[in-house]
Design a protein around this motif. Sequence first.
Motif, short mmCIF file in Angstrom:
data_model
loop_
_atom_site.label_atom_id
_atom_site.label_comp_id
_atom_site.label_asym_id
_atom_site.label_seq_id
_atom_site.Cartn_x
_atom_site.Cartn_y
_atom_site.Cartn_z
N TYR A 89 0.86 -1.18 0.00
CA TYR A 89 0.00 0.00 0.00
C TYR A 89 0.90 1.23 0.00
CZ TYR A 89 -3.80 -3.20 0.76
OH TYR A 89 -4.70 -4.22 0.59
N VAL A 90 0.65 2.14 -0.95
CA VAL A 90 1.53 3.28 -1.18
C VAL A 90 0.72 4.57 -1.21
CG1 VAL A 90 3.26 4.30 -2.69
CG2 VAL A 90 3.06 1.82 -2.55
N ALA A 91 1.19 5.57 -0.48
CA ALA A 91 0.59 6.91 -0.53
C ALA A 91 1.28 7.73 -1.60
CB ALA A 91 0.70 7.59 0.82
N GLU A 92 0.52 8.21 -2.58
CA GLU A 92 1.07 9.11 -3.60
C GLU A 92 0.94 10.55 -3.10
OE1 GLU A 92 0.32 8.60 -7.79
OE2 GLU A 92 -0.71 6.71 -7.41
N ASN A 93 2.03 11.07 -2.62
CA ASN A 93 2.07 12.39 -1.98
C ASN A 93 1.47 13.47 -2.88
OD1 ASN A 93 2.91 14.90 -0.93
ND2 ASN A 93 4.75 14.00 -0.04
N SER A 94 1.98 13.60 -4.10
CA SER A 94 1.47 14.64 -5.00
C SER A 94 0.37 14.14 -5.92
CB SER A 94 2.61 15.23 -5.84
OG SER A 94 3.16 14.24 -6.69
N GLY A 95 0.06 12.85 -5.85
CA GLY A 95 -1.01 12.29 -6.67
C GLY A 95 -2.36 12.32 -6.00
N GLY A 96 -2.37 12.58 -4.68
CA GLY A 96 -3.64 12.69 -3.97
C GLY A 96 -4.38 11.38 -3.82
N GLN A 97 -3.66 10.25 -3.84
CA GLN A 97 -4.35 8.98 -3.72
C GLN A 97 -3.46 7.93 -3.07
OE1 GLN A 97 -5.19 8.31 -7.93
NE2 GLN A 97 -3.64 6.71 -8.05
N VAL A 98 -4.11 6.82 -2.69
CA VAL A 98 -3.42 5.66 -2.13
C VAL A 98 -3.69 4.47 -3.02
CG1 VAL A 98 -3.39 4.03 -0.18
CG2 VAL A 98 -3.41 6.49 0.24
N ASP A 99 -2.64 3.68 -3.29
CA ASP A 99 -2.74 2.55 -4.20
C ASP A 99 -2.43 1.24 -3.49
OD1 ASP A 99 -2.94 4.41 -6.43
OD2 ASP A 99 -0.78 4.69 -6.22
N GLU A 100 -3.05 0.19 -4.00
CA GLU A 100 -2.72 -1.18 -3.61
C GLU A 100 -1.95 -1.81 -4.76
OE1 GLU A 100 -5.72 -4.32 -1.98
OE2 GLU A 100 -5.47 -4.69 -4.14
N LEU A 101 -0.75 -2.30 -4.48
CA LEU A 101 0.10 -2.90 -5.50
C LEU A 101 0.22 -4.40 -5.27
CD1 LEU A 101 0.79 0.12 -5.83
CD2 LEU A 101 3.18 -0.52 -6.17
N THR A 102 -0.03 -5.15 -6.31
CA THR A 102 0.17 -6.60 -6.29
C THR A 102 1.43 -6.90 -7.08
OG1 THR A 102 -2.22 -7.00 -6.17
CG2 THR A 102 -0.82 -8.84 -6.84
N SER A 143 4.17 -9.23 -8.86
CA SER A 143 4.38 -10.52 -9.52
C SER A 143 5.74 -10.46 -10.21
CB SER A 143 3.27 -10.80 -10.54
OG SER A 143 3.49 -12.03 -11.20
N GLY A 144 6.73 -11.13 -9.62
CA GLY A 144 8.08 -11.04 -10.16
C GLY A 144 8.60 -9.62 -10.03
N ASP A 145 8.96 -9.03 -11.17
CA ASP A 145 9.48 -7.67 -11.17
C ASP A 145 8.46 -6.67 -11.71
OD1 ASP A 145 11.78 -8.80 -10.22
OD2 ASP A 145 12.81 -8.79 -12.16
N ARG A 146 7.19 -7.05 -11.66
CA ARG A 146 6.12 -6.17 -12.13
C ARG A 146 5.06 -6.01 -11.06
NH1 ARG A 146 6.18 -5.07 -17.54
NH2 ARG A 146 7.72 -6.22 -18.78
N ALA A 147 4.31 -4.92 -11.17
CA ALA A 147 3.24 -4.66 -10.22
C ALA A 147 1.97 -4.28 -10.97
CB ALA A 147 3.63 -3.55 -9.26
N SER A 148 0.84 -4.73 -10.47
CA SER A 148 -0.44 -4.21 -10.93
C SER A 148 -0.98 -3.29 -9.84
CB SER A 148 -1.44 -5.35 -11.20
OG SER A 148 -1.65 -6.14 -10.04
N VAL A 149 -1.83 -2.35 -10.24
CA VAL A 149 -2.24 -1.28 -9.34
C VAL A 149 -3.76 -1.22 -9.24
CG1 VAL A 149 -2.15 1.20 -8.88
CG2 VAL A 149 -0.19 0.06 -9.93
N ARG A 150 -4.23 -1.13 -8.02
CA ARG A 150 -5.64 -0.82 -7.76
C ARG A 150 -5.69 0.41 -6.87
NH1 ARG A 150 -9.83 -1.65 -3.91
NH2 ARG A 150 -8.37 -2.56 -2.42
N VAL A 151 -6.45 1.42 -7.28
CA VAL A 151 -6.57 2.64 -6.48
C VAL A 151 -7.52 2.38 -5.32
CG1 VAL A 151 -7.25 5.06 -6.46
CG2 VAL A 151 -6.09 4.11 -8.46
N VAL A 152 -7.04 2.69 -4.12
CA VAL A 152 -7.82 2.44 -2.91
C VAL A 152 -8.63 3.67 -2.52
CG1 VAL A 152 -7.63 1.96 -0.43
CG2 VAL A 152 -6.19 0.72 -2.05
#
Length: 294
Positions: free
Chosen positions: A237-250, A252-261
């Motif tokens: 779970y990552v807070a985007e300071n200047s993006g105004g949102q929090v994301d959930e990252l899954t 897989s290997g060296d890649r991530a998929s993103v869902r906005v929380v």
Amino acid sequence: YRNNILKTLAAASALLAAAGAARAAEVTPSVPKANPESIAAGPDGTLYLGSQAGAVIYRARPGETTATPFIDMKGPPGAFLLGVMADGATNTLWVCEIMSMDRSSPLLKAVSRIRTFDLASGAPKQTIALPTPTNICNDFAVGPDKAVYLADTSNAQVLRLRPGSSTLETVIQNPSLYGVDGITFLDGQLYVNTVWSNALFRIPLDASGKAGAPVQIQVPVVLKSPDGMRAANGKLYVAENSGGQVDELTISGDRASVRVVKTGLVAPTAVEPHGDTLWIGDRGASKAISVPLR
């Protein structure tokens, strides 16, 4: 019989409403514009908010909507706090105290230190200096080895404090880590983000704790100034300071998929999972809000 059914339905609705209200709870510091930069949750759900407007920790017990002053570090004028972390296993509250900040260049420099306190009473425990003259103590994570890992933003490094030690050691220092900010462990592996270059890395550690070269995780969108980062339920779970949102990252290997929380935030700088709740520290709105974890 009909009345009993109606009473049961009403009670169920009340319970659901109460649960929804709990999930939507907000916690605000009692001092206006305390601007919490980081938040931590103790084992019982008590919240600790570190102020960017001063060297004060605010505390809200479970169910409270107002966080009141808990620890006043009485730092020099201009001192403020970045990362806070509650370690229930050692009954310790870890705090990054910024004593002074040089903002004259894009690569900020500061003089900072680690402070530790008793999680329950607030009594001081240790004061630990960072190994370089200028530094930015930003945030913490506890590793599988029970050591505390620290992000030093301006020196592009991760430091480690082993159990029982009072001396920090360098885990890794690498140019790609300038701006290292959020730090956490997911499935036993160390992850960091960089607030200045919008990147996410995994840092391989061998059995002895020696670090390999940072591995950049490919994210399909730009993380706008990623800040506080925590892991829960196999996700980041990552807070985007200047993006105004929090994301959930899954991952897989060296890649991530993103869902906005959560979107519509002013300047989110912290996330903290506890139980089935994800707390979000919105420094720009000077409050912490909660959303349910999936």
